[in-house]
Write an enzyme that holds these catalytic residues in place. Structure first.
Site, PDB file in Angstrom:
ATOM      1  N   ASP A  69      -6.552   7.824   9.920  1.00 40.15           N
ATOM      2  CA  ASP A  69      -5.384   7.274  10.308  1.00 40.15           C
ATOM      3  C   ASP A  69      -4.778   8.278  11.920  1.00 40.15           C
ATOM      4  O   ASP A  69      -5.308   9.484  12.648  1.00 40.15           O
ATOM      5  CB  ASP A  69      -3.744   7.664   9.641  1.00 40.15           C
ATOM      6  CG  ASP A  69      -4.317   7.091   8.517  1.00 40.15           C
ATOM      7  OD1 ASP A  69      -4.635   5.708   8.186  1.00 40.15           O
ATOM      8  OD2 ASP A  69      -4.413   7.482   7.012  1.00 40.15           O
ATOM      9  N   GLU A 124       0.981  -1.393   0.042  1.00 32.37           N
ATOM     10  CA  GLU A 124      -0.221   0.161  -0.218  1.00 32.37           C
ATOM     11  C   GLU A 124       0.821   1.047  -0.101  1.00 32.37           C
ATOM     12  O   GLU A 124       1.293   1.674   1.117  1.00 32.37           O
ATOM     13  CB  GLU A 124      -0.330   0.482   1.538  1.00 32.37           C
ATOM     14  CG  GLU A 124      -2.381  -0.476   0.969  1.00 32.37           C
ATOM     15  CD  GLU A 124      -2.508  -0.321   2.661  1.00 32.37           C
ATOM     16  OE1 GLU A 124      -2.970   0.815   2.731  1.00 32.37           O
ATOM     17  OE2 GLU A 124      -2.893  -1.036   2.855  1.00 32.37           O
TER      18      GLU A 124
END
Length: 251
Positions: free
Chosen positions: A50, A39
């Site tokens: 995140d 990724e």
């Protein structure tokens, strides 16, 4: 005798941090260490899914002057060597246009997109063009999703399903029993299920239980943020970490 299927490891790193050259070297080292899919994070100023670790790396990459063209250049050097996905928030896709990203992904050899703030209903208009170009848009499932919602999400899921290990942000390290939701997913689809959020060398074996793989981000990015290490040491450290996690999920 039932055939044993090897579980996959997806590794996230932030493009351009600590440098573009480092990103290429790190990606190739992770491929050699047994990572199945990479990724490549697209640095963004407000990475809502995140935690503080990846957010810090995002901001540092932007401070160093990261631009989207850098992502495309780096990806062209990486994608021939490892299955590569772009992980980013919807804002850049919206402003540049999905067709633009599809074209760039095909040029670089990237295999698809992970867009955590693009829910199923909003993703539907884009999926036909993405899939027609031979690319994948990864679907997300949370433990809070109902069985009916899971059935709806997974019916057209391709490549793998991203099962969020808990409600919250990456790297928080919470723990939930994922077996009921994994059972529900597998009752509707044969598409592999990978568990992400809070996965590291200590939790990987447990998180992989019943799943087909794990997605690890913050554990790698923590190493990249460690200013006591030089670039060579960082790459060595994340490669060792990848090997350890791959071994644990398959032991």
């Amino acid at each position: 005798m039932k055939e044993y299927k090897v579980k996959n490891l997806v590794a996230y790193i932030t493009t351009g941090f600590p440098s573009l050259e480092f990103t290429v070297d790190a990606a190739l080292a992770l491929a050699e260490a047994g990572v199945d899919t990479l990724e490549l994070g697209m640095p963004f100023s407000d990475p809502v899914a995140d935690g503080p670790v990846i957010e810090k790396a995002n901001l540092k990459a932007l401070e160093k002057g990261f631009k989207l063209d850098h992502l495309f250049d780096v990806s062209a050097k990486i994608a021939p060597h490892i299955d590569t996905l772009w992980m980013g928030y919807f804002n850049p896709f919206y402003h540049r246009g999905m067709d633009y990203f599809i074209t760039q992904a095909n040029k670089a050899g990237v295999n698809g997109f992970i867009i955590p703030d693009l829910p199923l209903e909003e993703a539907r208009p884009y999926k036909p063009a993405i899939e027609a170009a031979g690319l994948n848009l990864i679907d997300f499932i949370a433990p809070t999703d109902s069985k009916a919602r899971i059935e709806e999400i997974v019916k057209d899921a391709k490549k793998f399903i991203y099962l969020v290990a808990y409600a919250g942000i990456t790297g928080a390290g919470k723990s939930e029993d994922l077996q009921p939701v994994i059972t529900d997913i597998k009752s509707f689809t044969d598409t592999p299920v990978y568990v992400g959020f809070g996965v590291d060398q200590n939790t990987a074996k447990e998180k992989a239980e019943g799943a087909d793989g794990v997605i690890v981000g913050s554990a790698f990015v923590k190493v990249l943020l460690d200013e006591s290490l030089n670039d060579t040491q960082k790459i060595s450290r994340i490669a060792t970490l990848a090997k350890e996690i791959k071994e644990k999920i398959n032991s």
